[in-house]
Design an enzyme around this catalytic site. Structure first.
Site, short mmCIF file in Angstrom:
data_model
loop_
_atom_site.label_atom_id
_atom_site.label_comp_id
_atom_site.label_asym_id
_atom_site.label_seq_id
_atom_site.Cartn_x
_atom_site.Cartn_y
_atom_site.Cartn_z
N CYS A 1 7.20 -13.44 -1.18
CA CYS A 1 7.24 -14.31 -2.21
C CYS A 1 6.14 -15.29 -1.87
O CYS A 1 5.27 -15.76 -2.47
CB CYS A 1 8.71 -15.04 -2.38
SG CYS A 1 9.63 -13.99 -3.54
N ASP B 1 -1.84 -5.04 5.27
CA ASP B 1 -0.54 -5.17 6.25
C ASP B 1 -0.69 -5.73 7.72
O ASP B 1 -2.01 -5.41 8.26
CB ASP B 1 0.00 -3.71 6.38
CG ASP B 1 1.41 -3.77 6.96
OD1 ASP B 1 2.28 -3.23 6.22
OD2 ASP B 1 1.71 -4.02 8.33
N HIS C 1 9.85 -12.05 -7.60
CA HIS C 1 10.65 -11.10 -6.56
C HIS C 1 11.56 -10.15 -7.28
O HIS C 1 12.44 -10.36 -8.18
CB HIS C 1 11.90 -12.14 -5.92
CG HIS C 1 12.57 -11.67 -4.68
ND1 HIS C 1 11.95 -11.63 -3.59
CD2 HIS C 1 13.71 -11.18 -4.79
CE1 HIS C 1 13.11 -10.85 -2.74
NE2 HIS C 1 14.19 -10.68 -3.48
N ASN D 1 9.41 1.86 0.46
CA ASN D 1 10.77 2.05 1.08
C ASN D 1 11.69 1.33 0.19
O ASN D 1 11.55 0.13 -0.15
CB ASN D 1 10.75 1.51 2.43
CG ASN D 1 9.64 2.62 3.31
OD1 ASN D 1 9.52 3.84 3.12
ND2 ASN D 1 8.93 1.94 4.27
N HIS E 1 7.56 -3.75 -2.28
CA HIS E 1 6.14 -3.60 -1.69
C HIS E 1 5.70 -1.94 -1.82
O HIS E 1 6.61 -1.21 -1.45
CB HIS E 1 5.84 -4.22 -0.61
CG HIS E 1 6.72 -3.87 0.51
ND1 HIS E 1 8.23 -4.36 0.59
CD2 HIS E 1 6.61 -2.90 1.51
CE1 HIS E 1 8.68 -3.78 1.64
NE2 HIS E 1 7.96 -2.91 2.19
P1 5GP Z 1 8.69 -1.66 5.01
O1 5GP Z 1 9.30 -1.02 6.35
O2 5GP Z 1 9.68 -2.66 4.58
O3 5GP Z 1 8.46 -0.86 3.89
O4 5GP Z 1 7.28 -2.39 5.47
C1 5GP Z 1 7.21 -3.89 5.82
C2 5GP Z 1 5.78 -4.01 5.88
O5 5GP Z 1 5.45 -5.36 5.71
C3 5GP Z 1 5.26 -3.70 7.47
O6 5GP Z 1 4.37 -2.49 7.53
C4 5GP Z 1 5.05 -4.71 8.31
O7 5GP Z 1 3.93 -4.55 8.94
C5 5GP Z 1 4.52 -5.76 6.85
N1 5GP Z 1 4.90 -7.12 7.21
C6 5GP Z 1 5.91 -7.72 7.67
N2 5GP Z 1 5.72 -8.93 7.65
C7 5GP Z 1 4.49 -9.26 7.27
C8 5GP Z 1 3.62 -10.40 7.16
O8 5GP Z 1 4.12 -11.49 7.43
N3 5GP Z 1 2.46 -10.33 6.85
C9 5GP Z 1 1.87 -9.23 6.61
N4 5GP Z 1 0.58 -9.19 6.04
N5 5GP Z 1 2.69 -7.96 6.63
C10 5GP Z 1 4.00 -8.03 7.07
ZN ZN Z 2 10.36 -12.20 -2.61
#
Ligand code: 5GP
Ligand code: ZN
Length: 107
Positions: free
Chosen positions: A8, A31, A47, A86, A99
């Site tokens: 958010c 990412d 959200h 996911n 996402h």
């Molecule tokens: P999930 O495992 O929830 O599908 O993926 C979350 C993704 O968000 C991960 O690939 C992680 O690297 C990315 N991520 C987590 N925190 C941040 C952040 O603060 N900034 C950015 N740019 N990516 C993030």
């Molecule tokens: Zn959010």
């Protein structure tokens, strides 16, 4: 905005990110820990927890318009790319804001 939700805050510009694209309802950014040469995240500005939440049609359209734009901007629309979203604990969702991972490029 959900309290203490990092995505958010990123979508609102309150936490820095490397922006790739945005439209009225979606925001795309690189990412932090890329798994592939192209690894961009597309999020709705509002959200939602994940794709198990009900999204209005205009939100879904904006989200997928952003996915297409990201693929074109990153140059993988012709070569090919993968999208992953996911949802929930068993899928190891680590950020509870919907996402879509856009993954591409030579691994
Ligand atoms: P999930 O495992 O929830 O599908 O993926 C979350 C993704 O968000 C991960 O690939 C992680 O690297 C990315 N991520 C987590 N925190 C941040 C952040 O603060 N900034 C950015 N740019 N990516 C993030
Ligand atoms: Zn959010």
């Amino acid at each position: 905005m959900a309290d203490d939700c990092i995505f958010c805050k990123i979508a609102a510009g309150e936490v820095p990110s490397t922006k790739v694209y945005e439209n009225e309802m979606a925001y795309a950014f690189e990412d932090l820990n890329p798994m592939m040469p192209v690894h961009t995240l597309v999020v709705p500005k509002k959200h939602y927890r994940n794709v198990a939440d009900e999204l209005p049609a205009d939100e879904l359209a904006a989200l997928f318009e952003a996915v297409r734009a990201v693929a074109a901007l990153k140059g993988v629309d012709e070569s090919g790319f993968r999208i992953i979203s996911n949802a929930g604990a068993d899928a190891q969702q680590t950020v509870d804001h919907l996402h879509i991972h856009v993954l591409g490029g030579d691994p």
